[in-house]
Design a protein around this motif. Structure first.
Motif, PDB file in Angstrom:
ATOM      1  N   LYS A  56       3.120 -13.482   3.448  1.00 12.33           N
ATOM      2  CA  LYS A  56       3.797 -12.821   4.568  1.00 12.33           C
ATOM      3  C   LYS A  56       4.750 -11.756   4.051  1.00 12.33           C
ATOM      4  O   LYS A  56       4.737 -10.600   4.512  1.00 12.33           O
ATOM      5  CB  LYS A  56       4.563 -13.854   5.409  1.00 12.33           C
ATOM      6  N   ALA A  57       5.588 -12.113   3.087  1.00  9.91           N
ATOM      7  CA  ALA A  57       6.546 -11.157   2.531  1.00  9.91           C
ATOM      8  C   ALA A  57       5.835 -10.047   1.762  1.00  9.91           C
ATOM      9  O   ALA A  57       6.247  -8.879   1.814  1.00  9.91           O
ATOM     10  CB  ALA A  57       7.546 -11.873   1.627  1.00  9.91           C
ATOM     11  N   ALA A  58       4.735 -10.409   1.071  1.00  7.26           N
ATOM     12  CA  ALA A  58       3.957  -9.391   0.358  1.00  7.26           C
ATOM     13  C   ALA A  58       3.391  -8.375   1.342  1.00  7.26           C
ATOM     14  O   ALA A  58       3.389  -7.165   1.087  1.00  7.26           O
ATOM     15  CB  ALA A  58       2.838 -10.047  -0.444  1.00  7.26           C
ATOM     16  N   SER A  59       2.910  -8.871   2.500  1.00  7.65           N
ATOM     17  CA  SER A  59       2.387  -7.979   3.535  1.00  7.65           C
ATOM     18  C   SER A  59       3.443  -6.981   3.990  1.00  7.65           C
ATOM     19  O   SER A  59       3.160  -5.795   4.166  1.00  7.65           O
ATOM     20  CB  SER A  59       1.895  -8.802   4.730  1.00  7.65           C
ATOM     21  N   SER A  60       4.682  -7.464   4.166  1.00  6.74           N
ATOM     22  CA  SER A  60       5.748  -6.558   4.607  1.00  6.74           C
ATOM     23  C   SER A  60       6.019  -5.491   3.552  1.00  6.74           C
ATOM     24  O   SER A  60       6.307  -4.341   3.889  1.00  6.74           O
ATOM     25  CB  SER A  60       7.020  -7.330   4.936  1.00  6.74           C
ATOM     26  N   CYS A  61       5.906  -5.850   2.262  1.00  6.43           N
ATOM     27  CA  CYS A  61       6.110  -4.865   1.191  1.00  6.43           C
ATOM     28  C   CYS A  61       5.011  -3.809   1.232  1.00  6.43           C
ATOM     29  O   CYS A  61       5.292  -2.603   1.119  1.00  6.43           O
ATOM     30  CB  CYS A  61       6.134  -5.544  -0.167  1.00  6.43           C
ATOM     31  N   PHE A  62       3.759  -4.247   1.394  1.00  5.43           N
ATOM     32  CA  PHE A  62       2.661  -3.281   1.516  1.00  5.43           C
ATOM     33  C   PHE A  62       2.917  -2.333   2.692  1.00  5.43           C
ATOM     34  O   PHE A  62       2.691  -1.127   2.598  1.00  5.43           O
ATOM     35  CB  PHE A  62       1.329  -4.009   1.723  1.00  5.43           C
ATOM     36  N   ARG A  63       3.392  -2.896   3.812  1.00  7.26           N
ATOM     37  CA  ARG A  63       3.633  -2.069   5.003  1.00  7.26           C
ATOM     38  C   ARG A  63       4.732  -1.037   4.753  1.00  7.26           C
ATOM     39  O   ARG A  63       4.600   0.136   5.127  1.00  7.26           O
ATOM     40  CB  ARG A  63       3.988  -2.971   6.194  1.00  7.26           C
ATOM     41  N   HIS A  64       5.819  -1.456   4.105  1.00  5.88           N
ATOM     42  CA  HIS A  64       6.899  -0.507   3.813  1.00  5.88           C
ATOM     43  C   HIS A  64       6.448   0.558   2.816  1.00  5.88           C
ATOM     44  O   HIS A  64       6.834   1.733   2.940  1.00  5.88           O
ATOM     45  CB  HIS A  64       8.121  -1.250   3.270  1.00  5.88           C
ATOM     46  N   ILE A  65       5.634   0.158   1.842  1.00  6.24           N
ATOM     47  CA  ILE A  65       5.091   1.145   0.898  1.00  6.24           C
ATOM     48  C   ILE A  65       4.207   2.136   1.653  1.00  6.24           C
ATOM     49  O   ILE A  65       4.254   3.352   1.416  1.00  6.24           O
ATOM     50  CB  ILE A  65       4.302   0.447  -0.229  1.00  6.24           C
ATOM     51  N   GLY A  66       3.410   1.617   2.589  1.00  6.15           N
ATOM     52  CA  GLY A  66       2.603   2.492   3.428  1.00  6.15           C
ATOM     53  C   GLY A  66       3.458   3.471   4.216  1.00  6.15           C
ATOM     54  O   GLY A  66       3.089   4.640   4.390  1.00  6.15           O
ATOM     55  N   ASN A  67       4.620   3.007   4.670  1.00  2.00           N
ATOM     56  CA  ASN A  67       5.526   3.894   5.411  1.00  2.00           C
ATOM     57  C   ASN A  67       6.036   5.033   4.525  1.00  2.00           C
ATOM     58  O   ASN A  67       6.203   6.167   4.996  1.00  2.00           O
ATOM     59  CB  ASN A  67       6.715   3.097   5.961  1.00  2.00           C
ATOM     60  N   VAL A  68       6.280   4.735   3.252  1.00  2.00           N
ATOM     61  CA  VAL A  68       6.684   5.795   2.316  1.00  2.00           C
ATOM     62  C   VAL A  68       5.578   6.843   2.216  1.00  2.00           C
ATOM     63  O   VAL A  68       5.822   8.047   2.316  1.00  2.00           O
ATOM     64  CB  VAL A  68       6.996   5.226   0.914  1.00  2.00           C
ATOM     65  N   TYR A  69       4.335   6.376   2.042  1.00  2.00           N
ATOM     66  CA  TYR A  69       3.209   7.313   1.924  1.00  2.00           C
ATOM     67  C   TYR A  69       3.016   8.105   3.216  1.00  2.00           C
ATOM     68  O   TYR A  69       2.705   9.296   3.182  1.00  2.00           O
ATOM     69  CB  TYR A  69       1.927   6.556   1.571  1.00  2.00           C
ATOM     70  N   GLU A  80      -4.885   3.052   2.936  1.00  2.00           N
ATOM     71  CA  GLU A  80      -5.293   1.987   2.011  1.00  2.00           C
ATOM     72  C   GLU A  80      -4.239   0.883   1.933  1.00  2.00           C
ATOM     73  O   GLU A  80      -4.557  -0.312   1.918  1.00  2.00           O
ATOM     74  CB  GLU A  80      -5.517   2.600   0.628  1.00  2.00           C
ATOM     75  N   THR A  81      -2.969   1.287   1.909  1.00  2.00           N
ATOM     76  CA  THR A  81      -1.877   0.320   1.767  1.00  2.00           C
ATOM     77  C   THR A  81      -1.698  -0.510   3.031  1.00  2.00           C
ATOM     78  O   THR A  81      -1.460  -1.724   2.966  1.00  2.00           O
ATOM     79  CB  THR A  81      -0.568   1.042   1.400  1.00  2.00           C
ATOM     80  N   TYR A  82      -1.825   0.117   4.203  1.00  2.00           N
ATOM     81  CA  TYR A  82      -1.730  -0.638   5.457  1.00  2.00           C
ATOM     82  C   TYR A  82      -2.880  -1.639   5.573  1.00  2.00           C
ATOM     83  O   TYR A  82      -2.700  -2.738   6.106  1.00  2.00           O
ATOM     84  CB  TYR A  82      -1.749   0.302   6.658  1.00  2.00           C
ATOM     85  N   GLU A  83      -4.064  -1.263   5.092  1.00  2.00           N
ATOM     86  CA  GLU A  83      -5.188  -2.202   5.120  1.00  2.00           C
ATOM     87  C   GLU A  83      -4.911  -3.420   4.246  1.00  2.00           C
ATOM     88  O   GLU A  83      -5.266  -4.551   4.599  1.00  2.00           O
ATOM     89  CB  GLU A  83      -6.470  -1.486   4.681  1.00  2.00           C
ATOM     90  N   ARG A  84      -4.235  -3.210   3.106  1.00  2.00           N
ATOM     91  CA  ARG A  84      -3.840  -4.340   2.260  1.00  2.00           C
ATOM     92  C   ARG A  84      -2.791  -5.196   2.973  1.00  2.00           C
ATOM     93  O   ARG A  84      -2.791  -6.422   2.870  1.00  2.00           O
ATOM     94  CB  ARG A  84      -3.274  -3.838   0.923  1.00  2.00           C
ATOM     95  N   ALA A  85      -1.892  -4.541   3.700  1.00  2.96           N
ATOM     96  CA  ALA A  85      -0.879  -5.282   4.466  1.00  2.96           C
ATOM     97  C   ALA A  85      -1.542  -6.185   5.495  1.00  2.96           C
ATOM     98  O   ALA A  85      -1.133  -7.339   5.695  1.00  2.96           O
ATOM     99  CB  ALA A  85       0.077  -4.305   5.155  1.00  2.96           C
ATOM    100  N   ILE A  86      -2.584  -5.675   6.144  1.00  5.00           N
ATOM    101  CA  ILE A  86      -3.321  -6.475   7.128  1.00  5.00           C
ATOM    102  C   ILE A  86      -3.997  -7.665   6.445  1.00  5.00           C
ATOM    103  O   ILE A  86      -3.929  -8.798   6.929  1.00  5.00           O
ATOM    104  CB  ILE A  86      -4.366  -5.597   7.851  1.00  5.00           C
ATOM    105  N   ASP A  87      -4.619  -7.401   5.303  1.00  2.00           N
ATOM    106  CA  ASP A  87      -5.303  -8.477   4.569  1.00  2.00           C
ATOM    107  C   ASP A  87      -4.354  -9.630   4.241  1.00  2.00           C
ATOM    108  O   ASP A  87      -4.686 -10.807   4.450  1.00  2.00           O
ATOM    109  CB  ASP A  87      -5.897  -7.938   3.258  1.00  2.00           C
ATOM    110  N   TYR A  88      -3.166  -9.289   3.739  1.00  2.00           N
ATOM    111  CA  TYR A  88      -2.226 -10.345   3.338  1.00  2.00           C
ATOM    112  C   TYR A  88      -1.567 -11.009   4.543  1.00  2.00           C
ATOM    113  O   TYR A  88      -1.240 -12.198   4.494  1.00  2.00           O
ATOM    114  CB  TYR A  88      -1.198  -9.808   2.339  1.00  2.00           C
ATOM    115  N   ALA A  89      -1.392 -10.269   5.632  1.00  2.67           N
ATOM    116  CA  ALA A  89      -0.870 -10.892   6.849  1.00  2.67           C
ATOM    117  C   ALA A  89      -1.877 -11.896   7.401  1.00  2.67           C
ATOM    118  O   ALA A  89      -1.507 -12.969   7.884  1.00  2.67           O
ATOM    119  CB  ALA A  89      -0.560  -9.826   7.893  1.00  2.67           C
ATOM    120  N   LEU A  90      -3.163 -11.572   7.281  1.00  3.97           N
ATOM    121  CA  LEU A  90      -4.217 -12.511   7.700  1.00  3.97           C
ATOM    122  C   LEU A  90      -4.214 -13.751   6.810  1.00  3.97           C
ATOM    123  O   LEU A  90      -4.368 -14.870   7.295  1.00  3.97           O
ATOM    124  CB  LEU A  90      -5.582 -11.825   7.650  1.00  3.97           C
TER     125      LEU A  90
END
Length: 212
Positions: A56-69, A80-90
């Motif tokens: 869950k926390a890893a997903s939030s990090c991917f999402r914030h990194i996606g926000n930077v991009y 690509e990063t938001y898709e990883r965020a979705i994967d880890y949230a799942l």
């Protein structure tokens, strides 16, 4: 304060504490638009969360990194990063985090000009947002779906979603939402050839913007 928490966590080898402190620092840098500092902190936090299987926390990090991009217009990396965020949230079984990442992904699809893709992604979030009765999120997602339909010249569907967004924004007294929705509806009426309503809605959008 986050820096102090990071130092203390490192002293006692508290991995999760270190990860949360670095995520907080990364988000602070993101908010301050200090992107070159945000990425390393968020990347480090992400790796530590993955190490401890806190998906869950890893997903939030991917999402914030996606926000930077996204904010630096590196849209392919953001997608690509938001898709990883979705994967880890799942993996974490957290539907709200799945929804947050899909909303972000929908924005990137819009910015890339992939309007049909954006609509498909955003439509997947509606049931969850409605179930949690998050009216502000619903207003924003309906606005984004409506705007994508407008880009595709599907004016009827655009009006349907934009009108729903406007009702919610006015109910919440969300002036930014009211202003942007009136303005986009003005553009919609202009495309319909209805100049009277186009001017009316654009004027309402400007009036709402002045109240911000």
């Amino acid at each position: 304060m986050a820096n102090e928490a990071l130092l203390q966590a490192k002293k006692i080898n508290y991995i999760e504490g270190e990860a949360y402190a670095q995520r907080t620092l990364g988000v602070c840098h993101l908010v301050l638009e200090q992107y070159r500092y945000a990425i390393p902190e968020l990347e480090n936090a992400k790796q530590l969360f993955l190490q401890s299987q806190n998906f869950k926390a890893a997903s939030s990090c991917f999402r914030h990194i996606g926000n930077v991009y996204t904010q630096t217009a590196i849209y392919d990396k953001a997608k690509e990063t938001y898709e990883r965020a979705i994967d880890y949230a799942l993996k974490a079984g957290n539907e709200r985090y799945v929804t947050y990442a899909k909303v972000n992904l929908g924005l990137v699809e819009y910015l890339l000009g992939n309007y049909a893709n954006a609509i498909a992604v955003l439509n997947q979030t509606l049931d969850i947002i409605e179930r949690y009765d998050d009216k502000l999120a619903l207003a924003e997602v309906c606005f984004n779906i409506g705007n994508n339909y407008l880009q595709l010249n599907n004016l009827e569907k655009a009006q349907e979603f934009l009108s729903k967004s406007l009702i919610l924004s006015e109910e919440l007294e969300y002036l930014k939402g009211v202003s942007q929705t009136y303005t986009i509806l003005g553009s919609l009426y202009f495309k319909k050839g209805d100049k009277e309503n186009a001017l009316k809605y654009m004027h309402e959008g400007l009036a709402s913007a002045l109240e911000l």
